[in-house]
Structures are given as C-alpha cells and as structure tokens.
Design a protein around this motif. Structure first.
Motif, PDB file in Angstrom:
ATOM      1  N   LEU A 275       0.830  -1.210   0.000  1.00  0.00           N
ATOM      2  CA  LEU A 275       0.000   0.000   0.000  1.00  0.00           C
ATOM      3  C   LEU A 275       0.864   1.259   0.000  1.00  0.00           C
ATOM      4  O   LEU A 275       0.552   2.247  -0.672  1.00  0.00           O
ATOM      5  CB  LEU A 275      -0.925   0.001   1.223  1.00  0.00           C
ATOM      6  CG  LEU A 275      -2.067  -1.012   1.220  1.00  0.00           C
ATOM      7  CD1 LEU A 275      -2.816  -0.963   2.540  1.00  0.00           C
ATOM      8  CD2 LEU A 275      -3.029  -0.767   0.054  1.00  0.00           C
TER       9      LEU A 275
ATOM     10  N   ALA B  33       2.270   1.559  -3.805  1.00  0.00           N
ATOM     11  CA  ALA B  33       1.435   1.899  -4.970  1.00  0.00           C
ATOM     12  C   ALA B  33      -0.056   1.933  -4.672  1.00  0.00           C
ATOM     13  O   ALA B  33      -0.874   1.878  -5.594  1.00  0.00           O
ATOM     14  CB  ALA B  33       1.711   0.901  -6.098  1.00  0.00           C
ATOM     15  N   GLY B  34      -0.454   2.001  -3.410  1.00  0.00           N
ATOM     16  CA  GLY B  34      -1.869   2.096  -3.088  1.00  0.00           C
ATOM     17  C   GLY B  34      -2.595   0.764  -3.189  1.00  0.00           C
ATOM     18  O   GLY B  34      -1.986  -0.301  -3.288  1.00  0.00           O
ATOM     19  N   THR B  35      -3.913   0.828  -3.212  1.00  0.00           N
ATOM     20  CA  THR B  35      -4.734  -0.383  -3.154  1.00  0.00           C
ATOM     21  C   THR B  35      -4.574  -1.286  -4.370  1.00  0.00           C
ATOM     22  O   THR B  35      -4.814  -2.482  -4.296  1.00  0.00           O
ATOM     23  CB  THR B  35      -6.221  -0.010  -3.009  1.00  0.00           C
ATOM     24  OG1 THR B  35      -6.605   0.833  -4.098  1.00  0.00           O
ATOM     25  CG2 THR B  35      -6.461   0.723  -1.692  1.00  0.00           C
TER      26      THR B  35
END
Length: 337
Positions: A118, A121-123
């Motif tokens: 996370l 690169a986030g969800t």
C-alpha cells in the motif's frame, strides 16, 4: 541498493521469518504435551523439529501459492516491497515472542506485505480476492481462513473433550499410559501440519522474489527453497519458545493429559486439511482456541483464565494493523539504505 544484494537480503529476511515462526508458532504444537508432562521439553522439541521438517518438505505448495499472490507490483519494485513486508513480519514476531504473546505469524506476514504494498502503490498493489470454492485467494481469502480456523479449533476442542469424557468416564488409572502415547502421536501430527502450513508461507515469499528477479519463469517452489525454509523452521523449533509454551499450555486452562490429547486432535483436524486447501492459518490461534474449547467441553468455563484469553485476543487484533504499519515504515527504511 545493488539488485543482487537486495534480493539476497529479501531472501535472508524470509528465512529469518521462518526461524522466528519456528520458535514462535511451532511451540504451540508441543505446548500441551509439555504442560501435561507427557514429554520432557527436550524430547518434545526433537519431536516437533523432526515433523516440522517433514511437513515443510513433503506436502505440496498450495499455501505458498496463496501467499505469493497477495502482492501485485511491477517486478522492478517487487523485491523491495516483499523484502520490507517480510522484515516487518519478522520484527513483529520477535516483539510478541519477547512479550510471551502467542500472536499469529500469518497475520503478521499478511499485514507486513499489505502495508509495504500500500505504501508503494496504493490499493492496486494488493490482490484483495476472496474465495474460489474452498481455495482462498488474496487478502480477503486469507483473512476468511484466519477468522474461521479459530472457531473450528474451539468447536472441535469442545467436541473432542466431551467425546473423550463419555468414552473414558469409567476408565481407571491404567488409561494414563495409552493417553500419553496418543499425545505423542497427535503432537507429531500437529507439528507435521504446522510445518506444512507455516513452512509454505516463507516458501511463497521466496518464490515470488525469485519470479520477480527473473530466476524463475513461473511461480513454483524449488527444492532448495523447501529445504531452506524447512531447516529454518526446524532450527527455530529447536531453539524453543518457552514463553509461548507457558502461555498456551499453562496459563489458559490447567490441562490434564486427556485434555492435551483433545486439544492436539482438534488442532490437527484444522491445520492439516488447511495446508492441502491452500489456506494459511495460524497454529497459534487454532491451538489457543482449542484449549479454550477443551475447557468448555469439560464444563469448566469458570476455570478458563479469561484475562489471558483477552490478552491473546488483543494481540491477534493488533497484529494485522501493527505489522501493516511496520511494513510501510520498513519500505521507507529499505529505500533509504
């Protein structure tokens, strides 16, 4: 950081995770055997270490495949993300072992990997998944397995304890010898199941690292990885986990030999099938919940030390978010090196 060095560190941390898993979680496989004086500590450790190694090497790689599929990042970023995640899980294992809290290594690994992914690169860097039939896929699938397995351990522990009570209600003192022998058998079976399930967690991480670095063309677990992870798990078991053994074997519910047998039987009935289904479960959670179930099966709920159970439950709830936060922090540190 040089790519080869980065890969080597990530693999080393994965093996270190298996080592901490050995003296953290594998202690649960022998906790009731030692607590009921069915075996001396040295004997129990040799038994657990032997069958941990067998389970890690002999059983397939379904759990490894599940763990390897949690993080979805480009190959150029995978090594640092996975390395930071597994380092966070190892750190959490060490902290909870030092405090004598039987937390879940599976939770810490999933949390560490998700936290670092996370942060990277986030969800979109995480496969959230669910269930494909009985096969868990992604984070949600793993969480379902981790949530259901303690309930099964509790139910099986209660059921086996009541069945034992009915079958042995007229037994004499002569029954002690065969019961202790049965404890050895079920402790060996539980150690085998633990090696099969928890050994594959590190295998899956290393397989993902080798795939990302181009050393593998497809996601598979080489024999040397199985041997290395099995050896680390075995060495960790041989180092002992006496803090965890005391918590599980003596602090939740005062176990008699027949109670130890009931707990081991119930735990094995959960952990071993899960290994073949590819469901990463926590031996810690399953054994602890089965001990509570045995207390209920003896109709001695009041004898269960609920303050200890609450502490264990708190550690379980805290593990995922804490290890996820550690995963994000470790990624920042990794990049700074």
């Amino acid at each position: 950081m040089i790519a080869g060095v980065e890969l080597g560190l990530a693999i080393a941390f994965s093996i270190a995770f298996a080592l901490t898993n050995g003296f953290h979680d594998a202690a649960n496989a022998i906790a009731t055997l030692v607590a009921t004086r069915g075996a001396r500590p040295g004997q129990a450790i040799v038994l657990a270490a032997t069958f941990n190694m067998l389970g890690a090497v002999v059983v397939g790689t379904a759990v490894a495949d599940t763990i390897a599929g949690i993080v979805q990042v480009p190959a150029t970023e995978a090594i640092e993300v996975i390395g930071a995640g597994v380092l966070a899980a190892t750190a959490w294992n060490l902290l909870t072992w030092w405090r004598g809290l039987p937390s879940s290594s599976a939770h810490s690994l999933v949390g560490g990997l998700v936290g670092s992914a996370l942060a990277e690169a986030g969800t979109g860097a995480v496969q959230w998944g669910g269930l494909d039939g009985l096969q868990p896929v992604g984070v949600f699938g793993v969480m379902i397995a981790l949530a259901v397995s303690p309930l099964l351990g509790l139910g099986f522990g209660l059921g086996v304890a009541r069945l034992d009570g009915r079958l042995l209600r007229r037994a004499t003192k002569r029954i002690k010898t065969p019961v202790r022998a049965a404890e050895w058998v079920m402790s060996a079976a539980l150690s085998f199941g633990h090696g099969a399930n928890d050994g594959q967690k590190s295998m899956g991480v290393i397989a993902a690292l080798l795939l990302a670095s181009g050393h593998l063309d497809t996601l598979s677990v080489p024999l040397w990885v199985k041997l290395a992870c099995g050896a680390a798990l075995t060495l960790g078991t041989a180092m002992g986990g006496w803090r965890i053994i005391r918590t599980i074997g003596r602090c939740i519910f005062r176990l008699a030999p027949v109670d130890g047998f009931a707990s081991q039987t119930a735990s094995t009935a959960v952990v071993l099938p899960a290994s073949y289904l590819g469901a990463p479960v926590s031996t810690t959670q399953v054994v602890a919940s089965s001990v509570v179930g045995v207390g209920g099966g003896r109709r001695r709920w009041r004898h269960v030390r609920w303050s200890v159970v609450r502490s264990i439950g708190f550690a379980w709830l805290l593990t995922l978010p804490a290890s996820a936060a550690l995963g994000a922090i470790m990624l920042v540190i990794w990049r700074a090196i």
